[in-house]
Design a protein around this motif. Structure first.
Motif, PDB file in Angstrom:
ATOM      1  N   THR A   1      48.456  52.721  48.802  1.00 43.72           N
ATOM      2  CA  THR A   1      47.886  53.981  48.361  1.00 43.72           C
ATOM      3  C   THR A   1      48.612  54.596  47.095  1.00 43.72           C
ATOM      4  O   THR A   1      49.722  54.256  47.077  1.00 43.72           O
ATOM      5  CB  THR A   1      48.121  54.963  49.614  1.00 43.72           C
ATOM      6  OG1 THR A   1      47.571  54.371  50.734  1.00 43.72           O
ATOM      7  CG2 THR A   1      47.534  56.277  49.317  1.00 43.72           C
ATOM      8  N   LEU A   2      47.762  55.153  46.135  1.00 41.42           N
ATOM      9  CA  LEU A   2      48.492  56.037  45.110  1.00 41.42           C
ATOM     10  C   LEU A   2      48.206  57.244  45.335  1.00 41.42           C
ATOM     11  O   LEU A   2      47.069  57.794  45.519  1.00 41.42           O
ATOM     12  CB  LEU A   2      47.688  55.498  43.828  1.00 41.42           C
ATOM     13  CG  LEU A   2      48.337  54.301  43.472  1.00 41.42           C
ATOM     14  CD1 LEU A   2      47.330  53.736  42.165  1.00 41.42           C
ATOM     15  CD2 LEU A   2      49.683  54.298  42.650  1.00 41.42           C
TER      16      LEU A   2
ATOM     17  N   TYR B   1      53.249  59.779  40.581  1.00 40.48           N
ATOM     18  CA  TYR B   1      52.367  59.195  41.895  1.00 40.48           C
ATOM     19  C   TYR B   1      53.472  58.704  42.930  1.00 40.48           C
ATOM     20  O   TYR B   1      54.595  58.278  42.453  1.00 40.48           O
ATOM     21  CB  TYR B   1      51.665  58.095  41.512  1.00 40.48           C
ATOM     22  CG  TYR B   1      50.119  58.389  40.670  1.00 40.48           C
ATOM     23  CD1 TYR B   1      48.974  58.596  41.172  1.00 40.48           C
ATOM     24  CD2 TYR B   1      50.394  58.646  39.488  1.00 40.48           C
ATOM     25  CE1 TYR B   1      47.814  58.828  40.580  1.00 40.48           C
ATOM     26  CE2 TYR B   1      49.367  59.093  38.485  1.00 40.48           C
ATOM     27  CZ  TYR B   1      48.018  59.159  39.023  1.00 40.48           C
ATOM     28  OH  TYR B   1      46.898  59.673  38.588  1.00 40.48           O
ATOM     29  N   THR B   2      53.032  58.897  44.013  1.00 38.97           N
ATOM     30  CA  THR B   2      53.813  58.142  45.277  1.00 38.97           C
ATOM     31  C   THR B   2      52.841  56.883  45.504  1.00 38.97           C
ATOM     32  O   THR B   2      51.507  57.224  45.901  1.00 38.97           O
ATOM     33  CB  THR B   2      53.947  59.049  46.418  1.00 38.97           C
ATOM     34  OG1 THR B   2      54.689  60.169  46.096  1.00 38.97           O
ATOM     35  CG2 THR B   2      54.502  58.516  47.725  1.00 38.97           C
ATOM     36  N   TRP B   3      53.545  55.586  45.260  1.00 38.98           N
ATOM     37  CA  TRP B   3      52.749  54.286  45.559  1.00 38.98           C
ATOM     38  C   TRP B   3      53.250  53.789  46.916  1.00 38.98           C
ATOM     39  O   TRP B   3      54.389  53.583  47.071  1.00 38.98           O
ATOM     40  CB  TRP B   3      53.169  53.509  44.564  1.00 38.98           C
ATOM     41  CG  TRP B   3      52.276  52.225  44.181  1.00 38.98           C
ATOM     42  CD1 TRP B   3      51.512  51.714  45.024  1.00 38.98           C
ATOM     43  CD2 TRP B   3      52.658  51.356  43.452  1.00 38.98           C
ATOM     44  NE1 TRP B   3      50.888  50.554  44.588  1.00 38.98           N
ATOM     45  CE2 TRP B   3      51.779  50.259  43.526  1.00 38.98           C
ATOM     46  CE3 TRP B   3      53.439  51.306  42.167  1.00 38.98           C
ATOM     47  CZ2 TRP B   3      51.910  49.116  42.489  1.00 38.98           C
ATOM     48  CZ3 TRP B   3      53.407  50.209  41.092  1.00 38.98           C
ATOM     49  CH2 TRP B   3      52.524  49.111  41.596  1.00 38.98           C
TER      50      TRP B   3
ATOM     51  N   LEU C   1      43.508  56.396  36.198  1.00 39.01           N
ATOM     52  CA  LEU C   1      44.395  57.259  36.650  1.00 39.01           C
ATOM     53  C   LEU C   1      44.942  58.419  35.617  1.00 39.01           C
ATOM     54  O   LEU C   1      44.911  57.877  34.396  1.00 39.01           O
ATOM     55  CB  LEU C   1      45.652  56.624  37.280  1.00 39.01           C
ATOM     56  CG  LEU C   1      45.332  55.557  38.195  1.00 39.01           C
ATOM     57  CD1 LEU C   1      46.510  54.434  38.537  1.00 39.01           C
ATOM     58  CD2 LEU C   1      45.211  56.007  39.536  1.00 39.01           C
ATOM     59  N   ALA C   2      44.913  59.493  36.014  1.00 35.07           N
ATOM     60  CA  ALA C   2      45.140  60.624  35.186  1.00 35.07           C
ATOM     61  C   ALA C   2      46.715  60.355  35.120  1.00 35.07           C
ATOM     62  O   ALA C   2      47.541  59.922  35.849  1.00 35.07           O
ATOM     63  CB  ALA C   2      44.946  62.042  35.606  1.00 35.07           C
TER      64      ALA C   2
ATOM     65  N   SER D   1      43.112  63.761  45.398  1.00 37.67           N
ATOM     66  CA  SER D   1      42.926  62.827  46.684  1.00 37.67           C
ATOM     67  C   SER D   1      43.287  61.455  46.313  1.00 37.67           C
ATOM     68  O   SER D   1      43.552  61.166  45.424  1.00 37.67           O
ATOM     69  CB  SER D   1      41.349  62.821  46.774  1.00 37.67           C
ATOM     70  OG  SER D   1      40.676  64.044  47.107  1.00 37.67           O
ATOM     71  N   PRO D   2      44.247  61.120  47.560  1.00 36.49           N
ATOM     72  CA  PRO D   2      44.787  59.684  47.273  1.00 36.49           C
ATOM     73  C   PRO D   2      43.547  58.685  47.108  1.00 36.49           C
ATOM     74  O   PRO D   2      42.570  58.955  47.772  1.00 36.49           O
ATOM     75  CB  PRO D   2      45.593  59.662  48.671  1.00 36.49           C
ATOM     76  CG  PRO D   2      45.385  60.735  49.524  1.00 36.49           C
ATOM     77  CD  PRO D   2      44.202  61.633  48.828  1.00 36.49           C
TER      78      PRO D   2
END
Length: 99
Positions: A66-67, A48-50, A43-44, A73-74
């Motif tokens: 989902t991240l 994030y929305t987790w 992961l950069a 792109s998720p």
């Protein structure tokens, strides 16, 4: 959970926003005490929305995690289908950094 799920039942989801440092993480879904599936993911750095969801289908559920980072792109982790007639379920996912 209350009986067999139907396709028309609502998803059960939880969402959080967090900042992650860049690096490799082991991403694992958790349902009750079971940790499966799992995968390593790079992961950069960024916000994030987790989201973790239990999605009902006709006679079974499926867990998705989902991240999502703006501009990317998720990434999705999808668990195996499972059934349960009734009772409480604890679910979510875990990010374990390799650094």
């Amino acid at each position: 959970m209350d009986g067999y799920p139907r396709e028309t039942d609502a998803d059960a989801c939880t969402t959080r926003t967090l900042y992650l440092n860049s690096g490799t993480y082991t991403w694992t879904q958790i349902r009750d005490l079971v940790r499966y599936p799992r995968r390593d993911i790079y992961l950069a750095a960024g916000t994030y929305t987790w989201t973790d969801c239990l999605r009902p289908h006709d006679h079974y559920y499926q867990q998705t995690s989902t991240l999502d980072k703006a501009g990317s792109s998720p990434a999705t982790l999808t668990g195996p289908e499972f059934t349960t007639l009734s009772g409480d379920i604890t679910f979510g996912s875990l990010l374990d950094p390799h650094f």
